[in-house]
Design an enzyme around this catalytic site. Structure first.
Site, PDB file in Angstrom:
ATOM      1  N   ARG A 154       6.402  24.888  54.991  1.00 44.68           N
ATOM      2  CA  ARG A 154       6.286  25.920  53.961  1.00 44.68           C
ATOM      3  C   ARG A 154       7.409  26.941  54.126  1.00 44.68           C
ATOM      4  NH1 ARG A 154       0.620  28.305  55.073  1.00 44.68           N
ATOM      5  NH2 ARG A 154       1.418  29.930  53.684  1.00 44.68           N
ATOM      6  N   THR A 174      -9.409  41.660  53.902  1.00 46.82           N
ATOM      7  CA  THR A 174      -9.246  40.251  54.259  1.00 46.82           C
ATOM      8  C   THR A 174      -9.394  39.403  53.015  1.00 46.82           C
ATOM      9  OG1 THR A 174     -10.037  38.436  55.671  1.00 46.82           O
ATOM     10  CG2 THR A 174     -11.711  39.935  54.804  1.00 46.82           C
ATOM     11  N   THR A 223       3.250  41.296  54.532  1.00 41.44           N
ATOM     12  CA  THR A 223       2.666  41.926  53.346  1.00 41.44           C
ATOM     13  C   THR A 223       1.352  42.602  53.699  1.00 41.44           C
ATOM     14  OG1 THR A 223       3.694  40.302  51.881  1.00 41.44           O
ATOM     15  CG2 THR A 223       1.808  41.515  51.009  1.00 41.44           C
ATOM     16  N   ARG A 224       0.524  41.921  54.469  1.00 34.69           N
ATOM     17  CA  ARG A 224      -0.771  42.498  54.820  1.00 34.69           C
ATOM     18  C   ARG A 224      -0.621  43.719  55.727  1.00 34.69           C
ATOM     19  NH1 ARG A 224      -4.371  37.294  56.362  1.00 34.69           N
ATOM     20  NH2 ARG A 224      -2.397  36.175  56.378  1.00 34.69           N
ATOM     21  N   CYS A 245     -12.589  26.636  51.816  1.00 40.20           N
ATOM     22  CA  CYS A 245     -12.521  28.092  51.627  1.00 40.20           C
ATOM     23  C   CYS A 245     -13.794  28.635  50.985  1.00 40.20           C
ATOM     24  CB  CYS A 245     -11.311  28.438  50.766  1.00 40.20           C
ATOM     25  SG  CYS A 245      -9.743  27.985  51.516  1.00 40.20           S
ATOM     26  N   GLY A 271      -1.672  37.762  51.023  1.00 37.14           N
ATOM     27  CA  GLY A 271      -0.249  37.835  51.285  1.00 37.14           C
ATOM     28  C   GLY A 271       0.075  37.355  52.679  1.00 37.14           C
ATOM     29  N   ASN A 272       1.379  37.257  52.974  1.00 40.26           N
ATOM     30  CA  ASN A 272       1.783  36.830  54.307  1.00 40.26           C
ATOM     31  C   ASN A 272       1.534  37.969  55.304  1.00 40.26           C
ATOM     32  OD1 ASN A 272       3.988  38.638  54.111  1.00 40.26           O
ATOM     33  ND2 ASN A 272       5.263  37.071  53.174  1.00 40.26           N
ATOM     34  N   ARG A 330     -14.048  35.792  57.704  1.00 41.72           N
ATOM     35  CA  ARG A 330     -13.911  37.129  58.280  1.00 41.72           C
ATOM     36  C   ARG A 330     -14.787  38.143  57.535  1.00 41.72           C
ATOM     37  NH1 ARG A 330      -7.551  36.114  58.969  1.00 41.72           N
ATOM     38  NH2 ARG A 330      -7.503  35.472  61.161  1.00 41.72           N
ATOM     39  N   SER A 373     -10.218  36.165  53.763  1.00 41.14           N
ATOM     40  CA  SER A 373     -10.973  35.098  54.411  1.00 41.14           C
ATOM     41  C   SER A 373     -12.470  35.324  54.229  1.00 41.14           C
ATOM     42  CB  SER A 373     -10.645  35.058  55.909  1.00 41.14           C
ATOM     43  OG  SER A 373     -11.640  34.378  56.640  1.00 41.14           O
ATOM     44  N   LEU A 374     -13.143  34.347  53.650  1.00 42.72           N
ATOM     45  CA  LEU A 374     -14.590  34.449  53.481  1.00 42.72           C
ATOM     46  C   LEU A 374     -15.289  34.488  54.833  1.00 42.72           C
ATOM     47  CD1 LEU A 374     -16.409  34.615  50.974  1.00 42.72           C
ATOM     48  CD2 LEU A 374     -16.804  32.158  51.195  1.00 42.72           C
TER      49      LEU A 374
END
Length: 313
Positions: free
Chosen positions: A10, A128, A155-156, A243, A151-152, A133, A130-131
């Site tokens: 990526r 977050t 970015t976060r 996810c 974001g990456n 987290r 992430s479900l």
């Protein structure tokens, strides 16, 4: 030196960093110059989505689809992924050829306002996408809010500094690969709150019929990392892990034993189902690891039913 293998990755900063590090280790094992292993950056659909959860756009496969296509088309010889992004079932013709040595699998707590989740004031917002987290935060601290933070890594971190959230969690492995581990103010206990399945591990995929590449990757395989991640992936698969489901899992091999902890929660964090087990390893250890993960995941699936799935209504 002529190019021996083309490595697809990526185009994100983290992906390219971990690919560069992996290429250097693989080149050393093969006894070749770095130039013999060419990195081919490939932008994936998942990298272009910055404003919503992956579940709303198709899930984990968004980070692997374009690399899979490049593999099958012969444009690259291997794909390098974060193993936690890899679907539990790979496309026909592609295999998980190698799992190198695993980085630290723990989550890092990152905040400018507190040293740990426990220290955040009531009503603070944790950011977050992430479900898992989200559910783990609300299970531990139902008095907190959760806001979407995508974001990456860079970015976060910038969104955190801008006040979009009071704290967030990031994979320690990713921070270390980017040289940003100092941004972690504390580390999450991985037994009390397990990370995403396969966190910290990399996956190297290849074509199933490419004997030359598979042979070149064989010496790069880390036996313990493979055992651990096979157990965690089997746990995921038994739970229809995607996810859409908050799932944490961690297997750790220590000598001739493996300790496994896995949990599933309702997305709102109200209910948690959990299994822990330590087993002696012997004989067909990969099959044993997969059987353990599948058994424990199946037990939770039977116990929890559909309540662990995110409500799409």
């Amino acid at each position: 030196m002529a190019v021996l293998f083309r490595i697809g990755a990526r185009g994100s900063k983290l992906s390219l960093a971990q690919t560069e590090q992996t290429r250097a280790r693989w080149a050393a094992l093969l006894g070749v110059e770095l130039s013999a292993l060419e990195i081919v950056p490939i932008v994936t659909t998942g990298d272009t989505i910055q404003d919503r959860r992956l579940i709303e756009s198709g899930g984990k496969g968004l980070f692997t689809k374009e690399l899979d296509e490049a593999l099958l088309d012969g444009r690259i010889d291997v794909g390098i992924h974060s193993l936690k992004d890899l679907p539990t079932r790979l496309p026909d013709g592609i295999v998980l050829a190698c799992v190198p040595e695993r980085e630290d699998p723990r989550d890092a707590f990152v905040s400018l306002k507190a040293k740990s989740l426990a220290e955040l004031p009531a009503g603070a917002n944790v950011g977050t996408a992430s479900l898992r987290r989200q559910a783990q935060v609300l299970y531990a601290r139902p008095d907190l809010g959760v806001v979407t933070l995508r974001g990456n890594v860079d970015t976060r971190l910038k969104k955190l500094e801008a006040g979009d959230a009071d704290a967030t969690f990031l994979a320690l492995a990713g921070l270390k690969r980017l040289g940003l581990e100092a941004r972690a103010v504390s580390l999450v206990d991985p037994i009390e709150t397990p990370p995403a399945a396969c966190q910290g591990a990399l996956a190297i995929t290849a074509r199933a019929d490419d004997a030359r590449t598979l042979e070149a990757l064989a010496k790069f395989e880390d036996a313990n990392a493979r055992i651990e991640t096979e157990a965690e992936r089997a746990f995921l698969e038994a739970l229809d892990g995607s996810c859409r489901t908050p799932i944490g899992a961690l297997a750790r091999v220590n000598g001739a034993e493996m300790r496994f902890v896995g949990e599933t929660l309702t997305p709102d964090g109200v209910t948690r189902w959990r299994r822990t087990e330590t087993v002696a390893l012997g004989g067909e250890v990969i099959a044993q690891a997969r059987a353990l993960g599948a058994t424990l995941g199946g037990e939770i699936r039977d116990e929890a039913g559909d309540s662990i799935m995110m409500d799409h209504g």
